[in-house]
Design an enzyme around this catalytic site. Structure first.
Site, mmCIF file in Angstrom:
data_model
loop_
_atom_site.group_PDB
_atom_site.id
_atom_site.type_symbol
_atom_site.label_atom_id
_atom_site.label_comp_id
_atom_site.label_asym_id
_atom_site.label_seq_id
_atom_site.Cartn_x
_atom_site.Cartn_y
_atom_site.Cartn_z
ATOM 1 N N THR A 14 0.832 -1.214 0.000
ATOM 2 C CA THR A 14 0.000 0.000 0.000
ATOM 3 C C THR A 14 0.863 1.260 0.000
ATOM 4 O O THR A 14 0.688 2.155 -0.839
ATOM 5 C CB THR A 14 -0.904 0.005 1.262
ATOM 6 O OG1 THR A 14 -1.612 -1.221 1.290
ATOM 7 C CG2 THR A 14 -1.879 1.159 1.250
ATOM 8 N N VAL A 15 1.822 1.331 0.925
ATOM 9 C CA VAL A 15 2.645 2.541 1.025
ATOM 10 C C VAL A 15 3.782 2.501 -0.002
ATOM 11 O O VAL A 15 4.044 3.491 -0.701
ATOM 12 C CB VAL A 15 3.212 2.722 2.456
ATOM 13 C CG1 VAL A 15 3.980 4.031 2.558
ATOM 14 C CG2 VAL A 15 2.087 2.703 3.484
ATOM 15 N N GLY A 119 0.974 9.296 10.331
ATOM 16 C CA GLY A 119 0.968 9.337 8.862
ATOM 17 C C GLY A 119 1.514 10.611 8.278
ATOM 18 O O GLY A 119 2.696 10.925 8.415
ATOM 19 N N GLU A 175 -7.694 -3.356 9.337
ATOM 20 C CA GLU A 175 -7.082 -4.489 8.658
ATOM 21 C C GLU A 175 -7.849 -5.776 8.951
ATOM 22 O O GLU A 175 -8.649 -5.825 9.887
ATOM 23 C CB GLU A 175 -5.633 -4.640 9.119
ATOM 24 C CG GLU A 175 -4.778 -3.490 8.622
ATOM 25 C CD GLU A 175 -3.340 -3.584 9.075
ATOM 26 O OE1 GLU A 175 -2.867 -4.708 9.299
ATOM 27 O OE2 GLU A 175 -2.715 -2.523 9.214
ATOM 28 N N ASP A 186 -0.784 -0.571 18.713
ATOM 29 C CA ASP A 186 -0.263 0.311 17.659
ATOM 30 C C ASP A 186 -0.051 1.725 18.210
ATOM 31 O O ASP A 186 1.013 2.326 18.024
ATOM 32 C CB ASP A 186 -1.264 0.319 16.488
ATOM 33 C CG ASP A 186 -0.918 1.331 15.422
ATOM 34 O OD1 ASP A 186 -0.224 0.961 14.461
ATOM 35 O OD2 ASP A 186 -1.329 2.503 15.550
ATOM 36 N N LYS A 190 3.531 4.092 18.905
ATOM 37 C CA LYS A 190 3.689 5.485 18.460
ATOM 38 C C LYS A 190 3.996 6.403 19.653
ATOM 39 O O LYS A 190 4.825 7.309 19.560
ATOM 40 C CB LYS A 190 2.421 5.948 17.738
ATOM 41 C CG LYS A 190 2.233 5.212 16.412
ATOM 42 C CD LYS A 190 0.816 5.372 15.888
ATOM 43 C CE LYS A 190 0.650 4.731 14.531
ATOM 44 N NZ LYS A 190 -0.753 4.664 14.116
ATOM 45 N N GLY A 287 -3.155 5.752 5.077
ATOM 46 C CA GLY A 287 -3.501 5.801 3.649
ATOM 47 C C GLY A 287 -2.207 5.786 2.846
ATOM 48 O O GLY A 287 -1.207 6.373 3.261
HETATM 49 N N1 NAP Z 1 -0.952 1.443 5.141
HETATM 50 C C1 NAP Z 1 -0.903 2.582 5.808
HETATM 51 O O1 NAP Z 1 -1.789 3.434 5.696
HETATM 52 C C2 NAP Z 1 0.272 2.889 6.710
HETATM 53 C C3 NAP Z 1 0.297 4.113 7.431
HETATM 54 C C4 NAP Z 1 1.400 4.427 8.241
HETATM 55 C C5 NAP Z 1 2.430 3.510 8.335
HETATM 56 N N2 NAP Z 1 2.362 2.327 7.654
HETATM 57 C C6 NAP Z 1 3.491 1.401 7.785
HETATM 58 O O2 NAP Z 1 4.105 1.229 6.511
HETATM 59 C C7 NAP Z 1 4.642 -0.093 6.427
HETATM 60 C C8 NAP Z 1 4.091 -0.779 5.179
HETATM 61 O O3 NAP Z 1 2.687 -0.910 5.283
HETATM 62 P P1 NAP Z 1 1.754 -1.308 4.037
HETATM 63 O O4 NAP Z 1 0.375 -1.016 4.448
HETATM 64 O O5 NAP Z 1 2.282 -0.703 2.768
HETATM 65 O O6 NAP Z 1 1.991 -2.914 4.002
HETATM 66 P P2 NAP Z 1 1.600 -3.926 2.842
HETATM 67 O O7 NAP Z 1 0.601 -3.320 1.900
HETATM 68 O O8 NAP Z 1 1.269 -5.218 3.503
HETATM 69 O O9 NAP Z 1 2.963 -4.125 2.008
HETATM 70 C C9 NAP Z 1 4.063 -4.812 2.526
HETATM 71 C C10 NAP Z 1 5.104 -5.005 1.425
HETATM 72 O O10 NAP Z 1 6.255 -5.628 2.029
HETATM 73 C C11 NAP Z 1 6.575 -6.810 1.310
HETATM 74 N N3 NAP Z 1 7.067 -7.829 2.236
HETATM 75 C C12 NAP Z 1 6.399 -8.404 3.273
HETATM 76 N N4 NAP Z 1 7.195 -9.293 3.902
HETATM 77 C C13 NAP Z 1 8.369 -9.281 3.230
HETATM 78 C C14 NAP Z 1 9.591 -9.981 3.378
HETATM 79 N N5 NAP Z 1 9.752 -10.914 4.337
HETATM 80 N N6 NAP Z 1 10.593 -9.719 2.517
HETATM 81 C C15 NAP Z 1 10.440 -8.805 1.542
HETATM 82 N N7 NAP Z 1 9.311 -8.103 1.343
HETATM 83 C C16 NAP Z 1 8.296 -8.348 2.177
HETATM 84 C C17 NAP Z 1 5.302 -7.253 0.622
HETATM 85 O O11 NAP Z 1 5.672 -8.035 -0.494
HETATM 86 P P3 NAP Z 1 4.620 -8.584 -1.599
HETATM 87 O O12 NAP Z 1 4.239 -7.363 -2.388
HETATM 88 O O13 NAP Z 1 5.431 -9.561 -2.399
HETATM 89 O O14 NAP Z 1 3.511 -9.180 -0.818
HETATM 90 C C18 NAP Z 1 4.656 -5.907 0.282
HETATM 91 O O15 NAP Z 1 5.172 -5.429 -0.953
HETATM 92 C C19 NAP Z 1 4.289 -0.777 7.760
HETATM 93 O O16 NAP Z 1 5.361 -0.640 8.659
HETATM 94 C C20 NAP Z 1 3.093 0.023 8.239
HETATM 95 O O17 NAP Z 1 2.960 -0.020 9.655
HETATM 96 C C21 NAP Z 1 1.323 2.009 6.848
#
Ligand code: NAP
Length: 407
Positions: A14-15, A119, A175, A186, A190, A287
């Site tokens: 997502t990010v 965020g 989620e 969470d 923070k 987001g």
């Molecule tokens: N989503 C939000 O709104 C948000 C907001 C603030 C902070 N964050 C933080 O940002 C970070 C990413 O969140 P997200 O929502 O983008 O997560 P996500 O959508 O689940 O994406 C995770 C990515 O990491 C890859 N990945 C997972 N395990 C792995 C491993 N062992 N080796 C290599 N790659 C791996 C996945 O690969 P694949 O593509 O192959 O599955 C995917 O591309 C987290 O720390 C989260 O807490 C997110």
């Protein structure tokens, strides 16, 4: 024009996906501000790429995988290899901050993590840089958008926690596994990060006491409305009695409080210091695009200059028994003497009552009370005495109240 800044991207979800698109779109703007054009030089995800190759081909490593392993190993290896690192991973920084900051300092590189808290809202930068030389007394706020969305919907619709959670999942505000959000874990991570930066002391997740919102009942919100209160999951980090208190708990706020109008998935953080009175920052806490924007802001900062160096001060004692005021919900038998017996238990424990509302009759009889501030240990001891009274029809429910009124 200088050489491009090569960016190794760990995680393309997502990010990470939003960040890659944003870099492509905003590379020229970054080059104008920071003097170097960012370009993605390698991507690692579960299904693609090799960490060593990504590391070798980058100047800056962006960690957007999440979780603690292998994120911790990759971030440490990148820092040790002399690469600047940006991460959005709150659990990683909260649980392994000491080790990561040491590695960054030893290697003379930057570790930035603006997106890990609130965020797109630039709270880290404000606390660490703008207020870097200010003695901060308290940092508190709403740092979890999922729970704020759920509480807002429960208050508006009167629906139960589980019904609103299911709706939040459908809408993408929660989620598939919401445990970290609804348990308060969470927000606790923070708050550990904010406390470390605000007070210049090592703070880890183990120093934070946290409660979530899973036990909140629709009628708590209905009564609260009658009392002019709104319910938030609040994170509070403050100096107390020469030490430090860092906590996350559901809490009622009076209508005039600056955090009371923060609704839905939004976040807001307030900083209090004698020199500045208070500053409130609010905006989208999550987001893909909003979070990627904060990550790109960190890249701009890295390209533009030095980051604050973390030299942790003395470890401050964690103070656990703080004073709070409480809302108390008692389901009682409808008979004379009940109110007097409740008042007696509260009085013996040194607790004074701010307001009482009596609701319903017969099997529906309830007492809803708000207390003045009292040490939490005294309150919980009164609560266990109240639970044993023979006219109590259910376990008493208590929720903290912030008494402070803002004008
Ligand atoms: N989503 C939000 O709104 C948000 C907001 C603030 C902070 N964050 C933080 O940002 C970070 C990413 O969140 P997200 O929502 O983008 O997560 P996500 O959508 O689940 O994406 C995770 C990515 O990491 C890859 N990945 C997972 N395990 C792995 C491993 N062992 N080796 C290599 N790659 C791996 C996945 O690969 P694949 O593509 O192959 O599955 C995917 O591309 C987290 O720390 C989260 O807490 C997110």
């Amino acid at each position: 024009m200088s050489e491009p800044a090569r960016i190794g991207l760990l995680g393309h979800g997502t990010v990470g996906g939003a960040f890659a698109d944003l870099v492509a779109e905003r590379a020229d703007a970054v080059a104008e501000i920071a003097g170097r054009r960012p370009e993605i030089s390698g991507i690692l995800r579960r299904s693609e790429g090799d960490f060593d190759e990504v590391l070798a081909s980058s100047d800056i490593v962006i960690e957007l995988i999440g979780g603690t392993e292998p994120a911790r190993e990759y971030v440490l290896r990148a820092l040790e290899a002399g690469k600047h690192v940006v991460t959005a991973n709150k659990q990683l920084v909260a649980q392994h901050g000491d080790e990561l900051f040491d590695a960054a300092r030893d290697a003379g590189v930057q570790l930035r993590f603006e997106a890990a808290v609130a965020g797109a809202v630039p709270v880290i930068r404000v606390i660490q840089e703008s207020l870097g030389a200010t003695e901060i007394a308290k940092v508190f706020g709403i740092v979890n958008g999922t729970t704020n969305f759920i509480l807002t919907e429960m208050a508006k619709t009167g629906a139960s926690f589980s019904d609103v959670l299911a709706r939040a999942q459908e809408l993408g505000y929660a989620e598939a596994d919401p445990t970290d959000d609804v348990s308060g874990a969470d927000a606790a991570a923070k708050m550990a990060i904010l406390a470390r930066l605000a007070f210049g002391t090592p703070v880890g997740l183990e120093d934070v006491s946290f409660e979530g919102i899973t036990d909140i009942q629709p009628d708590d919100l209905a009564y609260a409305k009658d009392l002019g209160l709104s319910l938030k999951l609040l994170g509070v980090a403050e100096r107390r009695e020469g030490g430090l208190s860092v906590r996350v708990f559901p809490c009622f706020l009076y209508g005039g409080h600056p955090l009371a109008p923060i609704e839905g998935p939004f976040n807001a953080v307030m900083v209090e210091a004698p020199a500045i009175t208070e500053i409130t920052m609010s905006g989208p806490g999550a987001g893909g695009l909003a979070t990627a924007t904060a990550v790109l802001g960190d890249v701009v900062s890295i390209l533009s200059g030095e980051a604050p160096v973390h030299v942790p001060g003395e470890r401050l004692e964690v103070v656990r028994d703080v004073a709070s005021s409480f809302y108390l919900h008692l389901e009682v038998a409808d008979r004379p003497g009940v109110l007097a017996a409740v008042a007696d238990v509260l009085g013996k424990n040194g607790i004074s009552v701010r307001s009482v509302v009596q609701r319903g009759t017969g099997q529906e009889a309830r007492l809803v009370m708000v207390m003045h501030e009292t040490p939490e240990r005294a309150f919980y001891s009164a609560l266990s005495e109240l639970a044993k009274l023979d006219f109590m029809r259910a376990t008493p429910r208590a929720i903290r109240v912030i008494e402070e009124e803002f004008v």
